[in-house]
Design a protein around this motif. Structure first.
Motif, PDB file in Angstrom:
ATOM      1  N   ASP A 385       0.837  -1.210   0.000  1.00  0.00           N
ATOM      2  CA  ASP A 385       0.000   0.000   0.000  1.00  0.00           C
ATOM      3  C   ASP A 385       0.870   1.258   0.000  1.00  0.00           C
ATOM      4  N   GLU A 386       1.921   1.252   0.824  1.00  0.00           N
ATOM      5  CA  GLU A 386       2.823   2.395   0.874  1.00  0.00           C
ATOM      6  C   GLU A 386       3.496   2.620  -0.474  1.00  0.00           C
ATOM      7  N   THR A 389       1.439   4.374  -3.190  1.00  0.00           N
ATOM      8  CA  THR A 389       1.326   5.834  -3.104  1.00  0.00           C
ATOM      9  C   THR A 389       2.428   6.526  -3.905  1.00  0.00           C
TER      10      THR A 389
END
Length: 498
Positions: A385-386, A389
């Motif tokens: 998820d990080e 970004t």
């Protein structure tokens, strides 16, 4: 008295070759560069990849149980090799050698030299003495003989360099055997550190990583609590340095002046490795980690407020003695809140000589394994998820690897230390290791990023150093030595962080 060492040769003619095998942390990697430099200075030559070396040096770690198993397994394999390779010498150094001492020769009597963490500089003399006396040499010192950074070095990279700012540790974590093996913290003088950084720059280095068992306690020996923040700023302002990193800090001693230095020094990279170890205050107390989860999270919040794009990584131990399911859930909760870009997660293993080894309530292996799998699954999801970004973000990547048979992309590290694989458009300029490429992230994976929409190249002095090393290795003139053409110096530019 100075011990004279004859130049090592095989059959009186060819120089003896060596190979250094490294286990463990960045400190050990840096120590191995020193060991290689010592052997170079003593007249040995680095062995070719496909050839059996005449001297094999194991630089060992004692932090985890599997390090023992790996070492003795490899020593067992070399016993057979030694039978067919007359004159082969085997040396064992580092933390495990400091811990086990004579035990290594008892378990593996074919080992020729055992040396500890405090006397790396003795390796060439010990090898010569073992050869002359035809018996194993074991030499372990209880205190530092020579600060390792004063020893010669063979760096593995033209573009990046490790710089040790201290050795040893004053903490008493119950799971850690390092303080007893490397001793109390001993700090280098700032002027010596800056002189080494300047020497690295002169050799083409554009990135340095400051090393210590606890870097942010630097200065304790000369009673300057603000010494590490000052050092960060000073190193970051050395002309020619483009990237400064450091590892590892301790949450208990991490102060706002260090965060200020990170935020206000453009060359200090937006990356922080902050070891958590456990998300349970009960377990942190049992570990003798002198901080609690509230303080840990406050540090992360402050770093992200001052440096919004910072990537934060951590270390976590699963299954420490006495860890309950509630304690473990505390770790899972902190991981969810912290959003680490990466976590180095370890299953607790008993290390003889540490207080934790004799604690009650050792957690069963199957329970540790099950918790470990849950934690890594959660962290993998968060890391992915990080990384997602980052899609669409333009990053500058320090090139570390060129394309090869197993990968059509070049590879390197973004400013926040994320690994980026960059696609090469047809007809694009090929950078050199040490050059910088600017590219846009197009795809994210849990452990790396992809950039396949093209790039621009910024040559650097490190790329020039790579060219010189390549030319020297094949006997060709270095760039700029010929009469034709001009040399692009690739001088760095210091840019404000965007």
């Amino acid at each position: 008295m100075t011990e004279l060492i004859e130049s090592p040769t095989t059959s009186g003619t060819a120089p003896r070759s060596y190979e250094v095998k490294t286990y463990g942390c960045q400190m050990n990697v840096h120590d191995s560069e020193r060991l290689s430099g010592l052997l170079d200075d003593a007249g040995y030559v680095q062995a070719n990849t496909d050839d059996q070396a005449d001297v094999v040096v194991f630089n060992t770690c004692a932090v985890r149980e599997n390090a023992d198993n790996r070492l003795y397994g490899n020593l067992g394999q070399l016993a057979k090799v030694k039978e067919n390779h007359p004159g082969l010498q085997i040396a064992v150094g580092g933390c495990m050698a400091q811990k086990d001492r004579d035990t290594i020769v008892k378990k593996a009597p074919w080992v020729d030299v055992v040396f500890g963490t405090h006397n790396m500089g003795s390796l060439p003399a010990l090898l010569e003495r073992a050869r002359h006396n035809e018996e194993a040499q074991v030499e372990i010192l209880e205190s530092l003989d020579v600060f390792p950074s004063t020893l010669p070095s063979r760096r593995e990279s033209q573009h990046s360099g490790w710089v040790s700012i201290s050795v040893g540790c004053n903490n008493t974590c119950t799971f850690c055997i390092v303080p007893s093996l490397r001793g109390k913290e001993k700090d280098r003088r700032p002027g010596d550190i800056l002189a080494e950084v300047e020497a690295l720059v002169a050799d083409g280095v554009v990135e340095v990583t400051l090393l210590g068992q606890n870097v942010n306690s630097y200065g304790a020996e000369f009673r300057d609590k603000g010494a590490f923040a000052k050092l960060l700023r000073a190193v970051g302002n050395v002309e020619g340095i483009e990237r400064v990193r450091f590892t590892s800090p301790h949450p208990a001693a991490f102060s706002d002046d260090v965060i200020d230095a990170m935020a206000e020094t453009p060359t200090v990279m937006p990356q922080l490795h902050m070891p958590l170890q456990s998300g349970s205050d009960t377990i942190l107390k049992s570990m003798r980690r002198s901080y609690r989860t509230k303080r840990f999270m406050n540090i992360l919040d402050t770093v992200r407020e001052r440096i919004p794009h910072a990537a934060i990584t951590t270390d976590i131990i699963v299954g420490f003695p006495g860890e309950t399911e509630e304690d473990f859930q505390g770790t899972m909760d902190i991981v969810r809140r912290a959003h680490f870009s990466q976590a180095f997660t370890f299953q607790y293993s008993i290390r003889p000589g540490t207080p934790a080894a004799t604690m009650d309530n050792q957690v069963p292996k199957d329970v540790v394994q099950e918790r470990f799998e849950r934690l890594t699954a959660l962290q993998d999801e968060i890391a992915w998820d990080e990384n997602k970004t980052q899609i669409g973000r333009e990053v500058e990547v320090l090139v570390t690897k060129l394309p090869h048979d197993d990968s059509p992309r070049l590879s390197g590290r973004a400013e926040d230390n994320r690994l980026v694989h960059v696609g090469i458009p047809k007809g694009a300029q090929m950078p050199r290791p040490g050059d910088f490429v600017t590219a846009t992230i197009t795809e994210a994976k849990p452990y790396f990023l992809l950039a396949d929409s093209g790039y621009s190249v910024r040559p650097s002095r490190a790329g020039d150093a790579y060219d010189r090393a390549q030319a020297e290795s094949c006997g060709a003139p270095s760039p700029g030595q010929g009469s034709a053409g001009s040399t692009n110096l690739g001088m760095p530019t210091i840019r404000p962080r965007g």
